[in-house]
Design a protein around this motif. Structure first.
Motif, PDB file in Angstrom:
ATOM      1  N   MET A   1       0.834  -1.192   0.000  1.00 38.29           N
ATOM      2  CA  MET A   1       0.000   0.000   0.000  1.00 38.29           C
ATOM      3  C   MET A   1       0.877   1.252   0.000  1.00 38.29           C
ATOM      4  SD  MET A   1      -2.852  -1.284   2.776  1.00 38.29           S
ATOM      5  CE  MET A   1      -3.999   0.023   2.439  1.00 38.29           C
ATOM      6  N   GLU A   2       0.354   2.315  -0.601  1.00 37.54           N
ATOM      7  CA  GLU A   2       1.136   3.541  -0.750  1.00 37.54           C
ATOM      8  C   GLU A   2       1.560   4.130   0.595  1.00 37.54           C
ATOM      9  OE1 GLU A   2       3.198   6.485  -2.579  1.00 37.54           O
ATOM     10  OE2 GLU A   2       2.286   4.743  -3.505  1.00 37.54           O
TER      11      GLU A   2
ATOM     12  N   LYS B   1       4.533   2.308   1.978  1.00 37.40           N
ATOM     13  CA  LYS B   1       5.755   2.664   1.254  1.00 37.40           C
ATOM     14  C   LYS B   1       6.269   4.036   1.707  1.00 37.40           C
ATOM     15  CE  LYS B   1       7.794   3.215  -3.317  1.00 37.40           C
ATOM     16  NZ  LYS B   1       8.406   4.520  -3.030  1.00 37.40           N
ATOM     17  N   GLN B   2       5.339   4.985   1.881  1.00 41.51           N
ATOM     18  CA  GLN B   2       5.740   6.305   2.362  1.00 41.51           C
ATOM     19  C   GLN B   2       6.384   6.200   3.743  1.00 41.51           C
ATOM     20  OE1 GLN B   2       2.165   8.634   2.272  1.00 41.51           O
ATOM     21  NE2 GLN B   2       2.133   8.824   0.040  1.00 41.51           N
TER      22      GLN B   2
ATOM     23  N   GLU C   1       6.609  -6.112  -7.120  1.00 42.08           N
ATOM     24  CA  GLU C   1       5.280  -5.588  -6.849  1.00 42.08           C
ATOM     25  C   GLU C   1       4.234  -6.306  -7.680  1.00 42.08           C
ATOM     26  OE1 GLU C   1       2.856  -1.465  -7.595  1.00 42.08           O
ATOM     27  OE2 GLU C   1       4.994  -1.379  -7.147  1.00 42.08           O
TER      28      GLU C   1
ATOM     29  N   ARG D   1       1.611  -5.592  -3.278  1.00 42.42           N
ATOM     30  CA  ARG D   1       2.046  -4.219  -3.551  1.00 42.42           C
ATOM     31  C   ARG D   1       2.440  -3.505  -2.263  1.00 42.42           C
ATOM     32  NH1 ARG D   1      -1.739  -0.948  -7.401  1.00 42.42           N
ATOM     33  NH2 ARG D   1      -0.903  -2.589  -8.745  1.00 42.42           N
ATOM     34  N   TYR D   2       3.691  -3.044  -2.225  1.00 46.95           N
ATOM     35  CA  TYR D   2       4.246  -2.289  -1.099  1.00 46.95           C
ATOM     36  C   TYR D   2       4.165  -3.069   0.217  1.00 46.95           C
ATOM     37  CZ  TYR D   2       3.841   1.509  -4.415  1.00 46.95           C
ATOM     38  OH  TYR D   2       3.957   2.291  -5.525  1.00 46.95           O
TER      39      TYR D   2
END
Length: 210
Positions: free
Chosen positions: A1-2, A5-6, A197, A202-203
């Motif tokens: 997830m974004e 990752k951040q 990914e 993802r992430y």
């Protein structure tokens, strides 16, 4: 997830600032013992400020990861990062006080306190690291040891044992450099070893086996 990752990016960036800050502080501590003066304390203070900024970035990053993953041990790491930030910023203020020369003893006491708080924070972060990431935990234990030695160094100086205090301060500073480098290496290795990914991973927060 974004968001994860951040969070990971902030944690790694924070680790980079920790490496830079510990190196700056170590150079300052080395200058103090070589010259026999407090001239290097300005570098030590700046290094502590850089470290504190790195700690804040990591605290924010770990909070983002925790909000998605919900791993309870991560709370210890988050609290540990804030403790380290507080300890480093306390050291910055203390060294500035010592440089002013008006309340040197008080500055040394506050410096000892700041390093002690930093040691507690690094220990909490080490305990909060996942069991399958021992290298990351090791880095924080080394930082905790270096901070403890730096705290003791200030106590020696308070007892009019400045040479021993300065020597211990150098040892503690370089241990913190080693610990920060270990942590940065551990975190960047995890990123490099993360799976490709896909829609399913993802992430995904990377894991390594030992």
């Amino acid at each position: 997830m974004e968001i994860v990752k951040q969070g990971e990016d902030l944690i790694i960036t924070g680790a980079g600032f920790l490496v830079a800050g510990t190196i700056i502080s170590a150079i300052g501590a080395t200058n103090v013992i070589i010259t026999g003066t407090d001239n290097g304390l300005e570098l030590v203070a700046r290094g502590n400020a850089v470290e504190g900024f790195g700690n804040v970035l990591q605290a924010i990053g770990r909070t983002k990861v925790y909000e998605i993953e919900g791993r309870e041990e991560e709370i210890l790491s988050i609290v540990g990062c804030w403790f380290q930030a507080g300890g480093n910023f306390t050291n910055t203020v203390a060294n500035e006080v010592i440089l002013e020369g008006t309340e040197e003893e008080e500055g040394l006491r506050v410096n000892a306190l700041g390093s002690g708080v930093q040691s507690v924070g690094a220990s909490l972060e080490a305990v909060g690291a996942p069991v399958d990431r021992p290298l990351e935990s090791t880095g924080n234990w080394v930082i905790a040891l270096g901070s403890s030695i730096d705290s003791i160094a200030n106590l020696f100086t308070l007892q009019d044992k400045k040479k021993k205090g300065d020597a211990l301060a150098v040892i503690g500073s370089y241990l913190e450099v080693v610990g920060a480098l270990i942590e940065l290496y551990a975190l960047t290795s995890l990123r490099e070893e993360s799976p490709p990914e896909t829609e399913d991973n993802r992430y995904q927060y990377p894991r390594i086996s030992v």
